[in-house]
Design a protein around this motif. Structure first.
Motif, PDB file in Angstrom:
ATOM      1  N   GLY A  25       0.774  -1.225   0.000  1.00  0.00           N
ATOM      2  CA  GLY A  25       0.000   0.000   0.000  1.00  0.00           C
ATOM      3  C   GLY A  25       0.813   1.286   0.000  1.00  0.00           C
ATOM      4  O   GLY A  25       0.403   2.273   0.600  1.00  0.00           O
ATOM      5  N   GLY A  26       1.954   1.291  -0.650  1.00  0.00           N
ATOM      6  CA  GLY A  26       2.777   2.502  -0.707  1.00  0.00           C
ATOM      7  C   GLY A  26       3.547   2.786   0.569  1.00  0.00           C
ATOM      8  O   GLY A  26       4.027   3.901   0.788  1.00  0.00           O
ATOM      9  N   LEU A  44       2.123   9.157   7.624  1.00  0.00           N
ATOM     10  CA  LEU A  44       2.450   7.728   7.547  1.00  0.00           C
ATOM     11  C   LEU A  44       1.484   6.930   8.407  1.00  0.00           C
ATOM     12  O   LEU A  44       0.976   5.893   7.977  1.00  0.00           O
ATOM     13  CB  LEU A  44       3.896   7.483   7.991  1.00  0.00           C
ATOM     14  CG  LEU A  44       4.323   6.026   8.116  1.00  0.00           C
ATOM     15  CD1 LEU A  44       4.211   5.297   6.774  1.00  0.00           C
ATOM     16  CD2 LEU A  44       5.750   5.951   8.660  1.00  0.00           C
ATOM     17  N   ARG A  45       1.207   7.433   9.614  1.00  0.00           N
ATOM     18  CA  ARG A  45       0.277   6.734  10.504  1.00  0.00           C
ATOM     19  C   ARG A  45      -1.107   6.626   9.862  1.00  0.00           C
ATOM     20  O   ARG A  45      -1.712   5.553   9.840  1.00  0.00           O
ATOM     21  CB  ARG A  45       0.176   7.442  11.860  1.00  0.00           C
ATOM     22  CG  ARG A  45      -0.709   6.675  12.851  1.00  0.00           C
ATOM     23  CD  ARG A  45      -0.919   7.436  14.139  1.00  0.00           C
ATOM     24  NE  ARG A  45      -1.562   8.716  13.949  1.00  0.00           N
ATOM     25  CZ  ARG A  45      -2.877   8.887  13.739  1.00  0.00           C
ATOM     26  NH1 ARG A  45      -3.678   7.844  13.668  1.00  0.00           N
ATOM     27  NH2 ARG A  45      -3.384  10.084  13.603  1.00  0.00           N
ATOM     28  N   THR A  46      -1.576   7.705   9.308  1.00  0.00           N
ATOM     29  CA  THR A  46      -2.887   7.712   8.659  1.00  0.00           C
ATOM     30  C   THR A  46      -2.912   6.759   7.464  1.00  0.00           C
ATOM     31  O   THR A  46      -3.879   6.009   7.274  1.00  0.00           O
ATOM     32  CB  THR A  46      -3.253   9.139   8.206  1.00  0.00           C
ATOM     33  OG1 THR A  46      -3.222   9.999   9.353  1.00  0.00           O
ATOM     34  CG2 THR A  46      -4.614   9.190   7.567  1.00  0.00           C
ATOM     35  N   LYS A  47      -1.858   6.771   6.671  1.00  0.00           N
ATOM     36  CA  LYS A  47      -1.775   5.891   5.500  1.00  0.00           C
ATOM     37  C   LYS A  47      -1.786   4.423   5.935  1.00  0.00           C
ATOM     38  O   LYS A  47      -2.486   3.597   5.341  1.00  0.00           O
ATOM     39  CB  LYS A  47      -0.512   6.199   4.706  1.00  0.00           C
ATOM     40  CG  LYS A  47      -0.403   5.410   3.412  1.00  0.00           C
ATOM     41  CD  LYS A  47       0.731   5.948   2.571  1.00  0.00           C
ATOM     42  CE  LYS A  47       0.764   5.380   1.200  1.00  0.00           C
ATOM     43  NZ  LYS A  47      -0.394   5.677   0.370  1.00  0.00           N
ATOM     44  N   LEU A  48      -1.021   4.098   6.984  1.00  0.00           N
ATOM     45  CA  LEU A  48      -0.996   2.719   7.477  1.00  0.00           C
ATOM     46  C   LEU A  48      -2.353   2.302   8.029  1.00  0.00           C
ATOM     47  O   LEU A  48      -2.810   1.177   7.775  1.00  0.00           O
ATOM     48  CB  LEU A  48       0.082   2.551   8.541  1.00  0.00           C
ATOM     49  CG  LEU A  48       1.510   2.427   8.042  1.00  0.00           C
ATOM     50  CD1 LEU A  48       2.484   2.378   9.209  1.00  0.00           C
ATOM     51  CD2 LEU A  48       1.675   1.204   7.169  1.00  0.00           C
ATOM     52  N   GLU A  49      -3.002   3.176   8.788  1.00  0.00           N
ATOM     53  CA  GLU A  49      -4.322   2.853   9.331  1.00  0.00           C
ATOM     54  C   GLU A  49      -5.311   2.551   8.209  1.00  0.00           C
ATOM     55  O   GLU A  49      -6.051   1.569   8.275  1.00  0.00           O
ATOM     56  CB  GLU A  49      -4.854   4.021  10.166  1.00  0.00           C
ATOM     57  CG  GLU A  49      -4.209   4.149  11.512  1.00  0.00           C
ATOM     58  CD  GLU A  49      -4.698   5.383  12.261  1.00  0.00           C
ATOM     59  OE1 GLU A  49      -5.179   6.351  11.615  1.00  0.00           O
ATOM     60  OE2 GLU A  49      -4.594   5.370  13.482  1.00  0.00           O
ATOM     61  N   THR A  50      -5.310   3.393   7.194  1.00  0.00           N
ATOM     62  CA  THR A  50      -6.221   3.224   6.074  1.00  0.00           C
ATOM     63  C   THR A  50      -5.934   1.927   5.318  1.00  0.00           C
ATOM     64  O   THR A  50      -6.851   1.159   5.003  1.00  0.00           O
ATOM     65  CB  THR A  50      -6.114   4.425   5.115  1.00  0.00           C
ATOM     66  OG1 THR A  50      -6.374   5.619   5.855  1.00  0.00           O
ATOM     67  CG2 THR A  50      -7.079   4.307   3.960  1.00  0.00           C
ATOM     68  N   HIS A  51      -4.651   1.684   5.066  1.00  0.00           N
ATOM     69  CA  HIS A  51      -4.272   0.481   4.322  1.00  0.00           C
ATOM     70  C   HIS A  51      -4.600  -0.787   5.113  1.00  0.00           C
ATOM     71  O   HIS A  51      -5.165  -1.737   4.563  1.00  0.00           O
ATOM     72  CB  HIS A  51      -2.781   0.528   3.990  1.00  0.00           C
ATOM     73  CG  HIS A  51      -2.296  -0.692   3.294  1.00  0.00           C
ATOM     74  ND1 HIS A  51      -2.721  -1.051   2.026  1.00  0.00           N
ATOM     75  CD2 HIS A  51      -1.450  -1.674   3.694  1.00  0.00           C
ATOM     76  CE1 HIS A  51      -2.144  -2.186   1.681  1.00  0.00           C
ATOM     77  NE2 HIS A  51      -1.373  -2.591   2.678  1.00  0.00           N
ATOM     78  N   ILE A  52      -4.271  -0.797   6.389  1.00  0.00           N
ATOM     79  CA  ILE A  52      -4.544  -1.974   7.224  1.00  0.00           C
ATOM     80  C   ILE A  52      -6.044  -2.228   7.311  1.00  0.00           C
ATOM     81  O   ILE A  52      -6.497  -3.374   7.190  1.00  0.00           O
ATOM     82  CB  ILE A  52      -3.899  -1.816   8.616  1.00  0.00           C
ATOM     83  CG1 ILE A  52      -2.383  -1.979   8.500  1.00  0.00           C
ATOM     84  CG2 ILE A  52      -4.481  -2.818   9.612  1.00  0.00           C
ATOM     85  CD1 ILE A  52      -1.614  -1.642   9.759  1.00  0.00           C
ATOM     86  N   ALA A  53      -6.825  -1.183   7.494  1.00  0.00           N
ATOM     87  CA  ALA A  53      -8.284  -1.343   7.560  1.00  0.00           C
ATOM     88  C   ALA A  53      -8.827  -1.914   6.253  1.00  0.00           C
ATOM     89  O   ALA A  53      -9.699  -2.792   6.272  1.00  0.00           O
ATOM     90  CB  ALA A  53      -8.948  -0.008   7.878  1.00  0.00           C
ATOM     91  N   ALA A  54      -8.303  -1.438   5.128  1.00  0.00           N
ATOM     92  CA  ALA A  54      -8.745  -1.957   3.831  1.00  0.00           C
ATOM     93  C   ALA A  54      -8.371  -3.425   3.664  1.00  0.00           C
ATOM     94  O   ALA A  54      -9.178  -4.224   3.165  1.00  0.00           O
ATOM     95  CB  ALA A  54      -8.134  -1.124   2.703  1.00  0.00           C
ATOM     96  N   MET A  55      -7.171  -3.789   4.076  1.00  0.00           N
ATOM     97  CA  MET A  55      -6.730  -5.179   3.961  1.00  0.00           C
ATOM     98  C   MET A  55      -7.586  -6.087   4.855  1.00  0.00           C
ATOM     99  O   MET A  55      -7.991  -7.171   4.439  1.00  0.00           O
ATOM    100  CB  MET A  55      -5.250  -5.310   4.339  1.00  0.00           C
ATOM    101  CG  MET A  55      -4.297  -4.582   3.400  1.00  0.00           C
ATOM    102  SD  MET A  55      -4.329  -5.192   1.720  1.00  0.00           S
ATOM    103  CE  MET A  55      -3.577  -6.781   1.952  1.00  0.00           C
ATOM    104  N   GLU A  56      -7.838  -5.646   6.081  1.00  0.00           N
ATOM    105  CA  GLU A  56      -8.637  -6.448   7.001  1.00  0.00           C
ATOM    106  C   GLU A  56     -10.073  -6.604   6.501  1.00  0.00           C
ATOM    107  O   GLU A  56     -10.637  -7.701   6.573  1.00  0.00           O
ATOM    108  CB  GLU A  56      -8.626  -5.821   8.398  1.00  0.00           C
ATOM    109  CG  GLU A  56      -7.308  -5.950   9.105  1.00  0.00           C
ATOM    110  CD  GLU A  56      -7.251  -5.212  10.433  1.00  0.00           C
ATOM    111  OE1 GLU A  56      -6.363  -5.539  11.234  1.00  0.00           O
ATOM    112  OE2 GLU A  56      -8.073  -4.309  10.663  1.00  0.00           O
TER     113      GLU A  56
END
Length: 119
Positions: A25-26, A44-56
């Motif tokens: 996720g970039g 970075l924190r926001t990007k990781l939260e968004t990506h992890i939520a999408a993956m889950e």
């Protein structure tokens, strides 16, 4: 026939190599940007939260280390209990990280207990 089998194997293997094993996720670009400019750690924190939520929500496995990275960002921001939650998720998703994640969680708990005693 022999050439057809070889061609099919090459096509199959090259297709797998191009796709990659995990969806990052970039993460690499965002991490590099936050290293260059520490004020971008929140992005970075926001990007990781968004990506992890999408993956889950898609039922896909989160790439190794992403839960831990997000936990570390929370830890650095002072949200230690939130950090421990993501360290526990990393430990559950990737059992090979168990020793490190256990040590980090124990450190957070020990620090919290020490801070509670001082009050």
């Amino acid at each position: 026939m022999k050439y057809l089998v070889i061609a099919a194997a090459v096509a199959l293997l090259s297709g797998c190599a191009a796709r990659g094993l995990y969806n990052w996720g970039g993460y690499d670009d965002a991490l590099y940007a936050s290293y260059k400019d520490p004020t971008k750690a929140e992005a970075l924190r926001t990007k990781l939260e968004t990506h992890i939520a999408a993956m889950e929500s898609a039922g896909q496995k989160v790439a190794p280390g992403l839960y831990a990275e997000l936990g570390t960002l929370y830890f650095q921001a002072g949200a230690k209990s939130r950090a421990a939650e993501f360290y526990a998720k990393e430990q559950k998703a990737w059992p090979e990280s168990s020793q490190l994640m256990t040590a980090l969680i124990n450190n957070i708990q020990r620090t919290a207990a020490t801070e509670a005693e001082k009050k």
